[in-house]
Design a protein around this motif. Structure first.
Motif, mmCIF file in Angstrom:
data_model
loop_
_atom_site.group_PDB
_atom_site.id
_atom_site.type_symbol
_atom_site.label_atom_id
_atom_site.label_comp_id
_atom_site.label_asym_id
_atom_site.label_seq_id
_atom_site.Cartn_x
_atom_site.Cartn_y
_atom_site.Cartn_z
ATOM 1 N N ILE A 95 0.866 -1.222 -0.306
ATOM 2 C CA ILE A 95 -0.020 0.296 0.241
ATOM 3 C C ILE A 95 0.490 1.114 0.688
ATOM 4 N N GLU A 96 0.548 2.128 -1.124
ATOM 5 C CA GLU A 96 1.082 3.137 -0.837
ATOM 6 C C GLU A 96 1.258 4.245 -0.221
ATOM 7 N N PRO A 97 2.603 4.530 0.299
ATOM 8 C CA PRO A 97 2.846 5.261 2.038
ATOM 9 C C PRO A 97 1.865 6.832 1.868
ATOM 10 N N GLY A 98 0.706 6.998 1.714
ATOM 11 C CA GLY A 98 0.044 8.179 1.908
ATOM 12 C C GLY A 98 -0.224 8.545 3.403
ATOM 13 N N PHE A 155 -3.298 -12.001 4.130
ATOM 14 C CA PHE A 155 -3.433 -11.106 3.093
ATOM 15 C C PHE A 155 -2.340 -10.518 4.001
ATOM 16 N N VAL A 156 -0.840 -9.870 3.794
ATOM 17 C CA VAL A 156 0.391 -9.091 4.691
ATOM 18 C C VAL A 156 0.297 -7.658 3.951
ATOM 19 N N LEU A 157 0.378 -7.486 5.016
ATOM 20 C CA LEU A 157 0.405 -5.445 4.645
ATOM 21 C C LEU A 157 1.804 -5.574 4.571
ATOM 22 N N SER A 158 2.060 -4.585 3.655
ATOM 23 C CA SER A 158 3.189 -3.842 3.343
ATOM 24 C C SER A 158 3.690 -2.529 2.967
ATOM 25 N N THR A 159 4.415 -1.631 3.653
ATOM 26 C CA THR A 159 4.174 -0.224 2.827
ATOM 27 C C THR A 159 5.856 0.508 3.119
ATOM 28 N N PRO A 160 5.845 0.820 2.225
ATOM 29 C CA PRO A 160 7.504 1.634 2.183
ATOM 30 C C PRO A 160 7.463 2.733 3.434
ATOM 31 N N HIS A 201 8.725 4.044 -2.245
ATOM 32 C CA HIS A 201 7.973 3.487 -3.271
ATOM 33 C C HIS A 201 8.356 3.323 -4.396
ATOM 34 N N TRP A 202 8.837 4.528 -5.037
ATOM 35 C CA TRP A 202 9.026 4.578 -6.595
ATOM 36 C C TRP A 202 10.390 4.077 -6.476
ATOM 37 N N ARG A 203 11.436 3.327 -6.055
ATOM 38 C CA ARG A 203 12.545 2.719 -6.581
ATOM 39 C C ARG A 203 11.795 1.371 -6.082
ATOM 40 N N ASP A 204 11.229 0.756 -5.101
ATOM 41 C CA ASP A 204 10.716 -0.365 -5.490
ATOM 42 C C ASP A 204 9.887 -0.786 -6.460
ATOM 43 N N LEU A 205 8.727 0.347 -6.952
ATOM 44 C CA LEU A 205 7.755 0.089 -8.198
ATOM 45 C C LEU A 205 8.877 -0.337 -9.132
ATOM 46 N N ARG A 206 9.752 1.176 -9.824
ATOM 47 C CA ARG A 206 10.575 1.100 -10.389
ATOM 48 C C ARG A 206 11.473 -0.771 -10.798
ATOM 49 N N GLN A 207 11.591 -1.232 -9.969
ATOM 50 C CA GLN A 207 12.565 -2.556 -9.986
ATOM 51 C C GLN A 207 11.314 -4.047 -10.296
#
Length: 280
Positions: free
Chosen positions: A43-46, A71-76, A82-88
């Motif tokens: 989930i994005e870190p808003g 379902f296991v929650l993870s948030t950068p 988040h952008w780094r993880d998304l690009r990779q």
């Protein structure tokens, strides 16, 4: 092979076979329970990681109770991570993100948008009345607080301040969107860029400018997720509002319901990321 008999004359070998048959039948009946899988939901870190857990864990618990999976929650820690993880294309089974991230994942990594929040997303530039009355030109050189890039709120500032020589002092120091509002009240900033639903919660702040709208945050599935699981998650989400006992789940995430969606609805939203490092 010698056939042994018991005192009542029945075959002990036959009794062994009966117990073995019973055990096999029990395993067959329990097989669906054994197939329950665990899925990572990013989930994005808003919000801060602690607040993300408080807000979204009830939703993940509900998905688990309705599908039989975990379902296991993870948030950068912030949007830059988040952008780094998304690009990779870091490991994620499901994601819950704003439109620009949703489109990027769909176009680059074949994620499948399943359902979105019914409310469309827009952002508001807010300030106390004495600052707001100066208009958007009055913010040039003043402190404007937002979350780190490339959050959608940060990206949309480029639509509001087109002239590179007439910019506010943009500070991406907010730990959450609500934190930005508190910094305005604490005189740590002159204005804040926040999601519209947060701006609506503070009637003592005035809106200087509103952004264009995007489709609401979407719940998307990785192509690695079995289609039957993705379909089950979609059905649970779009029917959630019909369950009165689950109403609080929607209250926590600030929405009235989920609605079906598709990749086409988000097409072009990734253009908001073009000016940020790593876009390709």
């Amino acid at each position: 092979m010698q056939h042994t008999t018991g005192e009542d004359g029945r075959s002990l070998r036959s009794g062994f076979n009966w117990h073995r048959t019973f055990a096999f039948a029990a395993l067959v009946l329990l097989a669906p329970l054994a197939r329950a899988d665990e899925f990572k939901v990013v989930i994005e870190p808003g919000y801060t990681p602690e607040s993300v857990a408080q807000i979204y864990q009830p939703l993940l618990d509900y998905l688990g109770s309705e599908t039989g999976h975990r379902f296991v929650l993870s948030t950068p820690r912030n949007y830059q991570f988040h952008w780094r993880d998304l690009r990779q294309n870091a490991a994620a089974d499901f994601v819950f993100e704003e439109a620009h991230f949703t489109d990027y994942r769909t176009q680059r990594f074949n994620f499948q948008p399943l359902a979105r929040l019914a409310e469309r997303t827009s952002y508001s530039l807010v300030a106390l009345p004495e600052t707001a009355e100066l208009g958007i030109e009055g913010l040039v050189g003043k402190r404007l607080i937002t979350m780190t890039s490339p959050s959608l709120g940060y990206a949309l500032l480029s639509d509001m301040f087109i002239n590179p020589l007439a910019q506010p002092d943009i500070r991406s120091e907010a730990a959450s969107w609500r934190d930005g509002v508190e910094m305005v009240f604490g005189d740590e900033a002159d204005a804040a860029m926040v999601p519209r639903f947060i701006a609506d919660m503070y009637p003592n702040l005035q809106v200087i400018s509103r952004s264009r709208e995007f489709p609401g945050m979407a719940f998307s599935a990785s192509p690695k997720v079995p289609q039957e699981v993705a379909n089950a998650v979609r059905e649970v989400l779009i029917n959630l509002h019909n369950n009165p006992e689950a109403h609080q789940v929607l209250v926590e995430i600030g929405s009235s319901r989920f609605e079906p969606t598709s990749a086409e609805e988000y097409r072009g939203s990734q253009d908001m990321l073009r000016g940020f490092f790593g876009f390709r």
